[in-house]
Design an enzyme around this catalytic site. Structure first.
Site, PDB file in Angstrom:
ATOM      1  N   ALA A 191       1.165   4.397  -1.789  1.00 17.83           N
ATOM      2  CA  ALA A 191       0.904   5.836  -1.908  1.00 17.83           C
ATOM      3  C   ALA A 191       0.828   6.485  -0.527  1.00 17.83           C
ATOM      4  CB  ALA A 191      -0.397   6.073  -2.683  1.00 17.83           C
ATOM      5  N   PRO A 192       1.365   7.713  -0.386  1.00 15.86           N
ATOM      6  CA  PRO A 192       1.887   8.611  -1.427  1.00 15.86           C
ATOM      7  C   PRO A 192       3.329   8.349  -1.851  1.00 15.86           C
ATOM      8  CG  PRO A 192       1.937   9.715   0.679  1.00 15.86           C
ATOM      9  CD  PRO A 192       1.281   8.381   0.930  1.00 15.86           C
TER      10      PRO A 192
ATOM     11  N   CYS B  41       0.883  -1.183   0.000  1.00 16.17           N
ATOM     12  CA  CYS B  41       0.000   0.000   0.000  1.00 16.17           C
ATOM     13  C   CYS B  41       0.912   1.222   0.000  1.00 16.17           C
ATOM     14  CB  CYS B  41      -0.935  -0.010   1.202  1.00 16.17           C
ATOM     15  SG  CYS B  41      -1.821  -1.574   1.447  1.00 16.17           S
TER      16      CYS B  41
ATOM     17  N   CYS C 243      -0.604   3.599  11.312  1.00 16.15           N
ATOM     18  CA  CYS C 243      -0.487   4.865  12.046  1.00 16.15           C
ATOM     19  C   CYS C 243      -1.673   4.989  12.999  1.00 16.15           C
ATOM     20  CB  CYS C 243      -0.404   6.049  11.092  1.00 16.15           C
ATOM     21  SG  CYS C 243      -1.689   6.112   9.849  1.00 16.15           S
TER      22      CYS C 243
ATOM     23  N   SER D 212       6.481   8.057   0.253  1.00 16.62           N
ATOM     24  CA  SER D 212       7.681   8.450   0.990  1.00 16.62           C
ATOM     25  C   SER D 212       8.458   7.229   1.479  1.00 16.62           C
ATOM     26  CB  SER D 212       7.303   9.352   2.165  1.00 16.62           C
ATOM     27  OG  SER D 212       6.373   8.705   3.023  1.00 16.62           O
ATOM     28  N   LYS D 213       7.755   6.191   1.949  1.00 12.74           N
ATOM     29  CA  LYS D 213       8.440   4.964   2.376  1.00 12.74           C
ATOM     30  C   LYS D 213       9.018   4.230   1.176  1.00 12.74           C
ATOM     31  CE  LYS D 213       5.210   4.285   6.237  1.00 12.74           C
ATOM     32  NZ  LYS D 213       4.207   5.265   5.743  1.00 12.74           N
TER      33      LYS D 213
ATOM     34  N   ASP E 105       2.122  -1.420   5.051  1.00  8.80           N
ATOM     35  CA  ASP E 105       1.640  -0.254   5.782  1.00  8.80           C
ATOM     36  C   ASP E 105       0.173  -0.090   5.407  1.00  8.80           C
ATOM     37  OD1 ASP E 105       2.174   2.004   7.533  1.00  8.80           O
ATOM     38  OD2 ASP E 105       1.869   3.251   5.770  1.00  8.80           O
TER      39      ASP E 105
END
Length: 832
Positions: free
Chosen positions: A221-222, A219, A382, A224-225, A329
């Site tokens: 998007a967006p 998963c 999160c 950064s990871k 994530d």
């Protein structure tokens, strides 16, 4: 019973969607729209959201996620804005320079971007710089609040991650920080930094990605990871293209294009962006390279063992991509992001975690099946809700029947403050009724609450090692909230369709064959426990089917007859990536001669997206294997590779199209001759990987020349330095490459080396002028870094115009108010 006419039609929809938090336009002392409000510390005319949610506090206090005495600290942290954080690109050429600038200049790093770095500096210059450092790193005040300069995160390796107390939105509002904000935006656009929340950086670090690994971000998007893992892939490979690949997947097609934009900044040929629902991500077929390929030893294996370092699991029929690392994530309720998403305070409800539990479990189980034996997987959210965290992990261990184990990472990332995972929690329904076990749940809630949500026994929790999970709370190190679990696959996951008496050495290959032959059946095995399914009634079963979204059937990816068709209910996607057709051999020969490409150039790694091949892409060896194996289009590919060559409009292969570029339609004979010699021009995207193979049409420039090229749209040759102008005389008109190198002649005394040293640019050389082949955004970001006075002038003009508009609006409002006071009779409604 009929509804009244007042409740029918569109009458009551008139105010639907109206922002109830917006201030009344007639409110007293209302400032003009867009004016700065010192009390709120922000622009706009929206009322400040109240950061209170009684259900949130009651729910988590009942769950006892932290000791009672820490609750005031947690709530206080949640109600303050999130600090700004960013990460320096680890394999970028400017990582060391940016770290030095931030350490020595702090918020004034933007003003120091043009500072020189040379060993030939005099002692006087070094002493002056040291005196400047002592003053530039001092804190300053904004609205009476002392602001400290950026500092590195203590737990992130090599001081590559930084944070500051200034909230992200405040950078745009305060003139004192405007230049630093422009600096961050420009460096982010160039791929030198990535703006990312601190706790979001933790999961990729626990994956320990290496250059030869195959990585899937389920998963993504967006993104950064994803970029963080892509950096780790390149970091250990040096200046060579890594053998591994990062597959960034997302269920939302629009967010996939956000992923493309985010990852393109790093200019990596090792990234693939796909569009699948994570719980239905397919097993990837690949074409193994030939024995003569230099990468065959690392990307293929004749053995079916998944524990070895290979990129493929093979059997008698098919070859499958072995996945070394997976990041899950998963979608979550997001209550760990309350600091940056204040609107969530009024929306949050305990049922959020209940509704997402099943989806999270299915994604985690699908990832576990894709992971090879010996591979590592990270499950993260999160959210602070144990129903989305420990309960999912516990059920994942149950259903995989000993194939997975939790990894103890308490000794990794020294300096990161964390808490162990929970072993006891309760489940709450929408009526705020609490349950300690599934047996206590009565209808109708037995259809919505699953047995897998409830806490295990203490013996089961200890055996699973739930305390090895990682919880990060906002009040510990001034961050957001996050949950991370590191999982290792130690054995193949049992599959019902595989015979129990199958030999051990064939079980993994047979399992992969079952998953590949029937993806939907394999995915159906990823479900909630059977007791819960039996407890559902038919009505809720139908409701779940209505909400569920089946995986669309792909089009025939490489079938030219089906290409471009958009059948209803099918994934139409993008044009497939194809091998360069044999008819393009004459053009490739011209490219080789024109740029002097050596024998080591990887021609077999070039791809195109149509028979006309208007663009040529460079991919990594493993990406090439995946593309060649994706003949049926089962893998929904959005984008991959780097654009390295693009046809001139004159040679695009379509006679109906007219030239668009000015250099092609201007009638310049020299420019047209250059286009005839080579039908393709070189592109900026993959230039850094091309440079070691190019032996012709390369000119070295100094930093002063780069500033001229950025300031002027089409500078004449004489506007450049004498050395550069002489070098251009040796090159015929057409596409070429510029390399920034300050000290080109060893016989000349060395000059100061600027931060632009080593940068490469695609360019076009005309008869009398030259230009860079850069997009508008790239030019803007580079000007922001190396020619900041251009943007500062534009910003000053924009601010002056904005002030003039605000002053005019205030004068108009005052005049209207005076007119209204002078004529009170105007307020009396006239008689009809």
């Amino acid at each position: 019973v009929f509804r009244s006419f007042d409740n029918m039609g569109r009458k009551n929809r008139r105010n639907k969607g109206v922002n109830e938090w917006r201030q009344d336009s007639n409110a007293p002392n209302k400032k003009p729209k867009g004016a700065w409000d010192d009390a709120k510390g922000k622009r706009g005319d929206y009322a400040e959201l109240e950061r209170v949610n009684e259900k949130f506090e009651a729910y988590y206090k009942a769950q006892q996620i932290i000791p009672e005495e820490e609750w005031p600290l947690l709530l206080q942290s949640y109600r303050t804005p999130l600090p700004s954080t960013f990460r320096i690109t680890s394999f970028g050429p400017f990582a060391a320079h940016l770290k030095k600038e931030l350490l020595t200049h702090g918020f004034r790093a933007s003003d120091a971007a043009l500072a020189t770095e040379t060993s030939t500096s005099t002692s006087s210059s070094s002493s002056s710089s040291s005196s400047d450092t002592s003053s530039s790193t001092e804190s300053f005040e904004i609205n009476g609040e002392k602001i400290q300069p950026p500092t590195p995160l203590p737990w992130y390796p090599d001081h590559l991650a930084w944070h500051t107390q200034v909230p992200r939105k405040a950078f745009r509002e305060h003139p004192e920080l405007a230049s630093f904000h422009r600096f961050l935006v420009a460096q982010n656009d160039q791929g030198n930094i990535t703006r990312q929340e601190a706790v979001s950086m933790i999961p990729p670090l626990f994956l320990n990605v290496e250059p030869h690994h195959t990585v899937i971000d389920m998963c993504a998007a967006p993104g950064s990871k994803t970029t963080q893992m892509l950096e780790m892939l390149h970091l250990g490979a040096g200046k060579e293209i890594p053998k591994g690949v990062v597959i960034a997947n997302d269920a939302d097609e629009k967010r996939c294009y956000m992923l493309v934009h985010q990852t393109q900044r790093l200019q990596s040929p090792n990234i693939m962006v796909t569009n699948h629902e994570a719980q239905a991500f397919p097993t990837i077929d690949i074409t193994l390279p030939s024995s003569s390929s230099s990468d065959s030893s690392s990307s293929s294996s004749s053995s079916s063992s998944s524990s070895s370092d290979t990129s493929a699991t093979t059997n008698a029929k098919r070859n499958f991509l072995s996945v070394d690392r997976i990041l899950c994530d998963v979608p979550c309720s997001g209550d760990g992001t309350l600091r940056k998403n204040p609107d969530l305070w009024r929306k949050w409800h305990p049922s959020f975690g209940v509704s997402l539990h099943k989806l999270q479990l299915r994604i985690a189980l699908r990832a576990a099946r894709l992971l090879k034996v010996g591979g590592r997987m990270v499950y993260s959210t999160c959210s602070m809700n144990p129903l989305e965290n420990e309960s999912v992990v516990m059920e994942l261990l149950r259903q995989t029947k000993g194939a997975l184990r939790l990894v103890d990472v308490s000794g990794e990332l020294a300096g990161l403050q964390r808490r162990p995972g929970m072993t006891k929690w309760r489940v709450c329904d929408r009526t705020s009724t609490w349950y300690d076990s599934f047996d206590q749940v009565q209808n109708p809630f037995r259809a919505k609450l699953y047995a897998s949500m409830f806490a295990p026994t203490q013996e089961e929790a200890d055996a699973a090692g739930l305390t090895r999970c990682v919880r990060v709370y906002p009040h510990q190190q001034d961050t957001g909230g996050f949950f991370i679990t590191v999982i290792e696959k130690v054995a193949p996951i049992p599959v019902d369709n595989v015979p129990a008496k199958a030999p051990a050495e064939k079980s993994q290959a047979q399992a992969n064959e079952v998953l590949a032959n029937d993806e939907e059946q394999a995915d159906n095995s990823v479900s909630v426990p059977s007791p819960v399914e039996e407890a559902r009634d038919e009505e809720n079963e139908a409701e779940d089917k209505g909400k569920g979204k089946e995986e669309p059937k792909p089009t025939e990816g490489n079938n030219e007859a089906d290409k471009g068709k958009k059948k209803r209910g099918q994934w139409h996607g993008e044009e497939p990536f194809l091998q360069v057709p044999a008819t393009l051999a004459p053009d490739l020969a011209k490219i080789k001669e024109y740029f002097g490409l050596g024998e080591a150039f990887p021609w077999h790694l070039l791809m195109c997206r149509s028979e006309r091949a208007p663009k040529l892409y460079l991919v990594s060896p493993r990406v090439n294997d995946v593309l060649l194996g994706n003949k049926t289009g089962k893998l929904h590919l959005i984008n991959t590779g780097l654009r390295i060559f693009q046809r001139h409009d004159k040679h695009d292969g379509d006679p109906s199209r007219k030239p668009k570029r000015a250099d092609q339609s201007s009638g310049d004979p020299a420019a047209m001759e250059g286009a005839d010699l080579c039908p393709y021009r070189i592109c900026q995207d993959g230039l850094k990987w091309m440079l070691p193979h190019i032996t012709k049409r390369v000119a070295y420039i100094c930093h002063k020349d780069l500033v001229v090229l950025l300031k002027e749209n089409n500078p004449a040759h004489f506007m450049l330095t004498f050395e550069t102008a002489n070098a251009l005389r040796e090159i015929s008109s057409g596409t070429m490459v510029f390399v920034v190198k300050e000290n080109r002649d060893p016989s000349v005394p060395p000059r100061p080396v600027h931060s632009s040293e080593g940068m490469v640019f695609a360019a076009w050389k005309g008869k009398d002028a030259v230009r860079l082949f850069l997009s508008k955004n790239e030019m803007s970001s580079l000007r922001n870094i190396f020619v900041p006075e251009m943007l500062e002038k534009k910003d000053a003009e924009r601010i002056e115009k904005q002030k003039a508009r605000m002053a005019s609006r205030e004068d108009t409002e005052m005049a209207q108010a005076d007119t209204k006071e002078a004529s009170p009779a105007a307020d009396v409604p006239s008689k009809v």
